[in-house]
Design a protein around this motif. Structure first.
Motif, PDB file in Angstrom:
ATOM      1  N   ASP A  12       5.719  36.774   2.161  1.00 43.43           N
ATOM      2  CA  ASP A  12       4.759  37.555   2.954  1.00 43.43           C
ATOM      3  C   ASP A  12       5.312  38.929   3.314  1.00 43.43           C
ATOM      4  OD1 ASP A  12       2.989  35.422   2.867  1.00 43.43           O
ATOM      5  OD2 ASP A  12       3.741  34.567   4.738  1.00 43.43           O
ATOM      6  N   THR A  13       6.531  38.956   3.847  1.00 42.23           N
ATOM      7  CA  THR A  13       7.094  40.250   4.227  1.00 42.23           C
ATOM      8  C   THR A  13       7.435  41.088   2.996  1.00 42.23           C
ATOM      9  OG1 THR A  13       9.311  39.300   4.408  1.00 42.23           O
ATOM     10  CG2 THR A  13       8.005  39.452   6.432  1.00 42.23           C
ATOM     11  N   LYS A  14       7.779  40.424   1.907  1.00 38.73           N
ATOM     12  CA  LYS A  14       8.072  41.144   0.669  1.00 38.73           C
ATOM     13  C   LYS A  14       6.824  41.860   0.162  1.00 38.73           C
ATOM     14  CE  LYS A  14       9.842  40.449  -4.001  1.00 38.73           C
ATOM     15  NZ  LYS A  14      10.372  39.478  -4.952  1.00 38.73           N
ATOM     16  N   LYS A  15       5.693  41.157   0.198  1.00 36.15           N
ATOM     17  CA  LYS A  15       4.435  41.749  -0.269  1.00 36.15           C
ATOM     18  C   LYS A  15       4.024  42.924   0.612  1.00 36.15           C
ATOM     19  CE  LYS A  15      -0.348  40.632  -1.316  1.00 36.15           C
ATOM     20  NZ  LYS A  15      -1.393  39.610  -1.327  1.00 36.15           N
ATOM     21  N   LEU A  16       4.110  42.733   1.919  1.00 33.69           N
ATOM     22  CA  LEU A  16       3.749  43.819   2.843  1.00 33.69           C
ATOM     23  C   LEU A  16       4.652  45.034   2.647  1.00 33.69           C
ATOM     24  CD1 LEU A  16       3.104  41.746   6.070  1.00 33.69           C
ATOM     25  CD2 LEU A  16       1.403  43.028   4.768  1.00 33.69           C
ATOM     26  N   ARG A  17       5.943  44.786   2.505  1.00 33.64           N
ATOM     27  CA  ARG A  17       6.903  45.863   2.285  1.00 33.64           C
ATOM     28  C   ARG A  17       6.590  46.620   1.000  1.00 33.64           C
ATOM     29  NH1 ARG A  17      12.416  44.322  -0.306  1.00 33.64           N
ATOM     30  NH2 ARG A  17      10.861  44.039  -1.914  1.00 33.64           N
ATOM     31  N   ASP A  18       6.401  45.879  -0.090  1.00 29.23           N
ATOM     32  CA  ASP A  18       6.155  46.512  -1.385  1.00 29.23           C
ATOM     33  C   ASP A  18       4.857  47.311  -1.405  1.00 29.23           C
ATOM     34  OD1 ASP A  18       8.508  45.366  -2.191  1.00 29.23           O
ATOM     35  OD2 ASP A  18       7.581  43.823  -3.441  1.00 29.23           O
ATOM     36  N   GLU A  19       3.791  46.738  -0.838  1.00 30.20           N
ATOM     37  CA  GLU A  19       2.508  47.452  -0.804  1.00 30.20           C
ATOM     38  C   GLU A  19       2.602  48.716   0.034  1.00 30.20           C
ATOM     39  OE1 GLU A  19      -0.373  44.608   0.516  1.00 30.20           O
ATOM     40  OE2 GLU A  19      -0.463  43.620  -1.449  1.00 30.20           O
ATOM     41  N   CYS A  20       3.306  48.641   1.151  1.00 32.65           N
ATOM     42  CA  CYS A  20       3.456  49.810   2.007  1.00 32.65           C
ATOM     43  C   CYS A  20       4.224  50.916   1.297  1.00 32.65           C
ATOM     44  CB  CYS A  20       4.161  49.412   3.304  1.00 32.65           C
ATOM     45  SG  CYS A  20       4.350  50.763   4.480  1.00 32.65           S
ATOM     46  N   ILE A  21       5.301  50.541   0.612  1.00 33.42           N
ATOM     47  CA  ILE A  21       6.113  51.543  -0.086  1.00 33.42           C
ATOM     48  C   ILE A  21       5.302  52.222  -1.189  1.00 33.42           C
ATOM     49  CG2 ILE A  21       8.110  51.843  -1.612  1.00 33.42           C
ATOM     50  CD1 ILE A  21       9.542  49.708   0.104  1.00 33.42           C
ATOM     51  N   VAL A  22       4.510  51.444  -1.914  1.00 31.47           N
ATOM     52  CA  VAL A  22       3.694  52.014  -2.992  1.00 31.47           C
ATOM     53  C   VAL A  22       2.656  52.978  -2.431  1.00 31.47           C
ATOM     54  CG1 VAL A  22       1.951  51.450  -4.737  1.00 31.47           C
ATOM     55  CG2 VAL A  22       4.055  50.119  -4.606  1.00 31.47           C
ATOM     56  N   GLU A  23       2.031  52.613  -1.322  1.00 30.02           N
ATOM     57  CA  GLU A  23       0.946  53.433  -0.767  1.00 30.02           C
ATOM     58  C   GLU A  23       1.435  54.609   0.079  1.00 30.02           C
ATOM     59  OE1 GLU A  23      -1.837  50.971   1.314  1.00 30.02           O
ATOM     60  OE2 GLU A  23      -2.098  49.626  -0.409  1.00 30.02           O
ATOM     61  N   HIS A  24       2.527  54.418   0.820  1.00 26.28           N
ATOM     62  CA  HIS A  24       2.911  55.418   1.818  1.00 26.28           C
ATOM     63  C   HIS A  24       4.308  56.007   1.629  1.00 26.28           C
ATOM     64  CE1 HIS A  24      -0.655  54.156   4.000  1.00 26.28           C
ATOM     65  NE2 HIS A  24      -0.227  52.910   3.932  1.00 26.28           N
ATOM     66  N   GLY A  25       5.122  55.416   0.773  1.00 32.03           N
ATOM     67  CA  GLY A  25       6.486  55.898   0.587  1.00 32.03           C
ATOM     68  C   GLY A  25       7.458  55.141   1.472  1.00 32.03           C
ATOM     69  N   GLN A  26       8.720  55.166   1.080  1.00 27.50           N
ATOM     70  CA  GLN A  26       9.743  54.378   1.762  1.00 27.50           C
ATOM     71  C   GLN A  26       9.974  54.816   3.208  1.00 27.50           C
ATOM     72  OE1 GLN A  26      13.323  54.026  -0.491  1.00 27.50           O
ATOM     73  NE2 GLN A  26      14.352  52.759   1.020  1.00 27.50           N
ATOM     74  N   ASP A  27       9.919  56.104   3.461  1.00 27.14           N
ATOM     75  CA  ASP A  27      10.196  56.593   4.822  1.00 27.14           C
ATOM     76  C   ASP A  27       9.170  56.112   5.836  1.00 27.14           C
ATOM     77  OD1 ASP A  27      12.427  57.911   3.885  1.00 27.14           O
ATOM     78  OD2 ASP A  27      11.358  59.805   3.552  1.00 27.14           O
ATOM     79  N   ALA A  28       7.940  55.894   5.404  1.00 25.03           N
ATOM     80  CA  ALA A  28       6.887  55.472   6.325  1.00 25.03           C
ATOM     81  C   ALA A  28       6.865  53.959   6.546  1.00 25.03           C
ATOM     82  CB  ALA A  28       5.530  55.925   5.787  1.00 25.03           C
ATOM     83  N   CYS A  29       7.700  53.221   5.848  1.00 23.82           N
ATOM     84  CA  CYS A  29       7.609  51.761   5.878  1.00 23.82           C
ATOM     85  C   CYS A  29       8.843  51.071   6.445  1.00 23.82           C
ATOM     86  CB  CYS A  29       7.344  51.253   4.458  1.00 23.82           C
ATOM     87  SG  CYS A  29       5.805  51.893   3.789  1.00 23.82           S
ATOM     88  N   THR A  30       9.587  51.746   7.286  1.00 22.54           N
ATOM     89  CA  THR A  30      10.811  51.146   7.832  1.00 22.54           C
ATOM     90  C   THR A  30      10.512  49.876   8.631  1.00 22.54           C
ATOM     91  OG1 THR A  30      10.713  52.624   9.735  1.00 22.54           O
ATOM     92  CG2 THR A  30      12.104  53.300   7.887  1.00 22.54           C
ATOM     93  N   LYS A  31       9.348  49.806   9.252  1.00 22.11           N
ATOM     94  CA  LYS A  31       8.961  48.615  10.018  1.00 22.11           C
ATOM     95  C   LYS A  31       8.917  47.390   9.101  1.00 22.11           C
ATOM     96  CE  LYS A  31       4.884  46.739  12.330  1.00 22.11           C
ATOM     97  NZ  LYS A  31       3.515  47.031  12.773  1.00 22.11           N
TER      98      LYS A  31
END
Length: 80
Positions: free
Chosen positions: A45-64
């Motif tokens: 679950d957290t892997k999917k959320l992390r990966d989708e966030c990075i693809v859509e917003h970039g790594q800097d915006a997804c530290t949470k």
């Protein structure tokens, strides 16, 4: 039950010749330092959320989500 003798119908595993007070193959979760799963299968679950966030917003915006996934992996026994 399908013709099996009664002695073979139990799902419990009995180790013959083992003595009860001389250690055990079963470890408690607190003492088990090996991960329970492969890292690719842990925390989906957290892997999917992390990966989708990075693809859509970039790594800097997804530290949470990155931190949440790392925390989950540590809880599963991985040292990251």
């Amino acid at each position: 039950m399908g013709g099996l003798p009664a002695e073979y119908t139990s799902s419990a595993l009995v180790l013959k010749g083992s003595q009860p007070n001389q250690g055990s193959a079963v470890t408690t979760p607190a003492l088990d330092t090996k991960p329970k799963k492969k890292i690719c299968c842990a925390c989906p679950d957290t892997k999917k959320l992390r990966d989708e966030c990075i693809v859509e917003h970039g790594q800097d915006a997804c530290t949470k989500w990155i931190d949440a996934h790392l925390k989950c992996l540590r809880a599963e026994g991985f040292n990251v």
